[in-house]
Design a protein around this motif. Sequence first.
Motif, PDB file in Angstrom:
ATOM      1  N   TYR A  20       0.569  -1.189   0.097  1.00 47.32           N
ATOM      2  CA  TYR A  20      -0.092  -0.142   0.078  1.00 47.32           C
ATOM      3  C   TYR A  20       1.167   1.414  -0.335  1.00 47.32           C
ATOM      4  O   TYR A  20       1.871   1.080   0.619  1.00 47.32           O
ATOM      5  CB  TYR A  20      -1.427  -0.049   1.286  1.00 47.32           C
ATOM      6  N   GLU A  22       1.067   5.723  -0.200  1.00 46.59           N
ATOM      7  CA  GLU A  22      -0.047   6.798  -0.426  1.00 46.59           C
ATOM      8  C   GLU A  22       1.533   7.803  -1.355  1.00 46.59           C
ATOM      9  O   GLU A  22       2.266   8.076  -1.445  1.00 46.59           O
ATOM     10  CB  GLU A  22      -0.525   7.509   0.600  1.00 46.59           C
ATOM     11  N   ASN A  39      -3.059   9.726  -5.258  1.00 46.55           N
ATOM     12  CA  ASN A  39      -3.156   8.294  -5.411  1.00 46.55           C
ATOM     13  C   ASN A  39      -2.760   6.855  -4.308  1.00 46.55           C
ATOM     14  O   ASN A  39      -1.956   7.069  -3.430  1.00 46.55           O
ATOM     15  CB  ASN A  39      -1.914   8.612  -6.214  1.00 46.55           C
ATOM     16  N   ASP A  41      -2.540   3.186  -3.995  1.00 48.83           N
ATOM     17  CA  ASP A  41      -2.288   2.635  -4.555  1.00 48.83           C
ATOM     18  C   ASP A  41      -2.585   1.062  -3.746  1.00 48.83           C
ATOM     19  O   ASP A  41      -1.611   0.894  -2.413  1.00 48.83           O
ATOM     20  CB  ASP A  41      -0.902   2.641  -5.114  1.00 48.83           C
ATOM     21  N   SER A  43      -2.140  -3.202  -3.865  1.00 39.72           N
ATOM     22  CA  SER A  43      -1.867  -4.548  -4.119  1.00 39.72           C
ATOM     23  C   SER A  43      -1.885  -5.784  -3.410  1.00 39.72           C
ATOM     24  O   SER A  43      -1.497  -5.587  -1.925  1.00 39.72           O
ATOM     25  CB  SER A  43      -0.073  -4.519  -4.932  1.00 39.72           C
ATOM     26  N   HIS A  80     -14.553  -0.260 -13.456  1.00 42.63           N
ATOM     27  CA  HIS A  80     -14.175   1.158 -12.733  1.00 42.63           C
ATOM     28  C   HIS A  80     -15.135   2.023 -12.746  1.00 42.63           C
ATOM     29  O   HIS A  80     -16.190   1.904 -13.024  1.00 42.63           O
ATOM     30  CB  HIS A  80     -12.878   1.838 -14.011  1.00 42.63           C
ATOM     31  N   THR A  98      -3.297  10.461 -14.670  1.00 46.37           N
ATOM     32  CA  THR A  98      -4.359  10.016 -15.021  1.00 46.37           C
ATOM     33  C   THR A  98      -5.335   9.463 -15.540  1.00 46.37           C
ATOM     34  O   THR A  98      -6.291   8.616 -15.607  1.00 46.37           O
ATOM     35  CB  THR A  98      -4.731   9.391 -13.161  1.00 46.37           C
ATOM     36  N   TYR A 153      -6.942  -3.236 -17.722  1.00 48.73           N
ATOM     37  CA  TYR A 153      -5.787  -2.927 -17.029  1.00 48.73           C
ATOM     38  C   TYR A 153      -5.182  -3.873 -17.461  1.00 48.73           C
ATOM     39  O   TYR A 153      -3.845  -3.955 -17.428  1.00 48.73           O
ATOM     40  CB  TYR A 153      -5.830  -2.104 -15.688  1.00 48.73           C
ATOM     41  N   ASN A 215     -10.722   1.977  -9.335  1.00 51.22           N
ATOM     42  CA  ASN A 215     -10.158   1.011 -10.350  1.00 51.22           C
ATOM     43  C   ASN A 215      -9.891  -0.444  -9.549  1.00 51.22           C
ATOM     44  O   ASN A 215      -8.500  -0.037  -9.004  1.00 51.22           O
ATOM     45  CB  ASN A 215      -9.165   1.240 -10.598  1.00 51.22           C
ATOM     46  N   LYS A 232      -5.542  -5.456  -7.894  1.00 55.11           N
ATOM     47  CA  LYS A 232      -4.790  -4.681  -7.850  1.00 55.11           C
ATOM     48  C   LYS A 232      -5.900  -3.842  -7.538  1.00 55.11           C
ATOM     49  O   LYS A 232      -6.672  -3.644  -8.610  1.00 55.11           O
ATOM     50  CB  LYS A 232      -3.801  -3.674  -8.924  1.00 55.11           C
ATOM     51  N   THR A 234      -6.391   1.276  -7.422  1.00 52.20           N
ATOM     52  CA  THR A 234      -5.925   2.564  -7.307  1.00 52.20           C
ATOM     53  C   THR A 234      -7.153   3.431  -6.449  1.00 52.20           C
ATOM     54  O   THR A 234      -7.974   3.011  -8.003  1.00 52.20           O
ATOM     55  CB  THR A 234      -5.353   3.045  -8.560  1.00 52.20           C
ATOM     56  N   THR A 236      -8.571   7.350  -6.364  1.00 45.04           N
ATOM     57  CA  THR A 236      -7.777   8.603  -6.754  1.00 45.04           C
ATOM     58  C   THR A 236      -8.422   9.766  -6.832  1.00 45.04           C
ATOM     59  O   THR A 236      -9.728   9.686  -7.113  1.00 45.04           O
ATOM     60  CB  THR A 236      -6.827   8.718  -8.609  1.00 45.04           C
TER      61      THR A 236
END
Length: 545
Positions: A20, A22, A39, A41, A43, A80, A98, A153, A215, A232, A234, A236
Amino acid sequence: MILLFFLFADLNSVKAEESYSEELELNWLPNGDYQIAFNFDFSFEKLVNEPKIRNIHNHFDRFPKVVHDFMEEHFVNEFHLSLTQGIWRYKQFGYPKTGANPTGAELWIWFGQGHADNQWDLAVNSLAGFFCASLNFMSGAFSGTPTRVLRPYSQHHERLNSSTMKYSNLPSENICTENLTPWKKLLPCEVSSGFVQLLNANQLFNSKYMSIDVNAYKTCVSETDCSSIENKMTMTVNVVFDGFRIRDYSRTLSLLTLFHKPMGKVCPLADRTSISAQSYKKDCSIVISTKGDLVKSETLALTQEDRYSDVNFDRKCHEGEISQSNDEKITKAPILVHKYLSSGIDGEERIVCQVSNELQEEVTVGYLDLVPWHFRLLVHTLEVTNSENSRIEPSFLHYVPSQDRERPSTLQLEFKMAPGETVEIAVKIRKVLLKWTEHPPDPHHGHFCGPSMVYLDIHNQTYKIYSEPLIIQLMVPDFSMPYNVLCLSSTIMTIGYSAAQTLATKRYTFVSKKTGKGKLSLKITALKEKVLSLFKRKSKEEKTE
């Protein structure tokens, strides 16, 4: 004890790996505004070597469990979702790193093979509950299946193809704090620490443009082997603040000035937390510094040991005025799109979309328009012309006609554009007479028609650009008539019912002429005449006497 030790050792050996991070990025735009992009993220690597212990992956430290369960329950491989307030001005702001989202709500989902039709409504209702949004209006009657526009993606997942994808947009959806609050709760630190502390609703919604999106997708860890799948996600936040409202006379900016909240602690669950800044001018730079920090740079990595009350952004330029240099390092939008409604001589209305090529090279452009079913596209009137009014033959044309209350119209085109050329796409529409129960709460405001989407692949990068949505007036019945009919019928029923009640409840008796009235009535009449005689004026004869 020994058995428990080996059991926990076995579980730890298959524990999923999570990560993770930021990131906050500040961009100084050419028109003086400031763009802030957050952002987050995630995983999560899912190891499915042993089916007996598959349920161990239902426990997560940082990846949102509700998102994982949603994707597993509804056979979702990728989705999304974006909620946006305002319109991204590509000519003024440039093209964001993005990408930008259209006004309102936008959703597309890639399902597993054979699950798109039967899972779309269920998935939409689930997301509507998660984010407290009116996504339930994205039913099958307002969703389509584009073939070439949206790309997943995950490039190595064999189950993703256009036949398993559903797309819909809802321009009338208004984003508010009810949507922002559940979005924040998906983050591992929620609102206690990290960049989420800066997301002040008062400041976010008082901006030119604000968008939040999610996403999430599955991808194979290896290109040749899909035994290990990596989830994954993301999240935003993209916001544009008015530079004139900030009144940055000293060329110094801070997070406290923008969001009116201190930074505080860094999220302890984040592997990496960083801040970066960029100026659109090549001869200028934005230097980041913290209180009491002597080291300044364009990128700042935050540590968990420190507590940050504020972060400053100092704009540094070379000698001379900033306006003397025209060199810019901002990514300009290669294509500009403008959509409007026009009326011809025959009185029929047309949807017109102008696409302008801002590059000095020939490009191949894709076009997508998803039109609600109550605006029927007359595809035989479709015209694609350039600035010289010459017709252009699209290299690809895909049209799915609408069905009343079943599905919208889907129009997809691909055509070539010369350098600096402007192409106009026009098609006539025919309005449908809706039932009086199908109109929105404010029918005189009009019905929304979603934005057009233009996509372009150039220089190993995909650009996706949206136009403005349209508001089209439909024939509206006189909604005051039911009220008038209700009042009239209620009055008539009241008069008739009162007469019938009088006849049904009162008792009528016959009185003989000889007996006359009763004693009580005679006494009342005599008393009445005596009282009235006291107030009568005397005649002239009585006065002379």
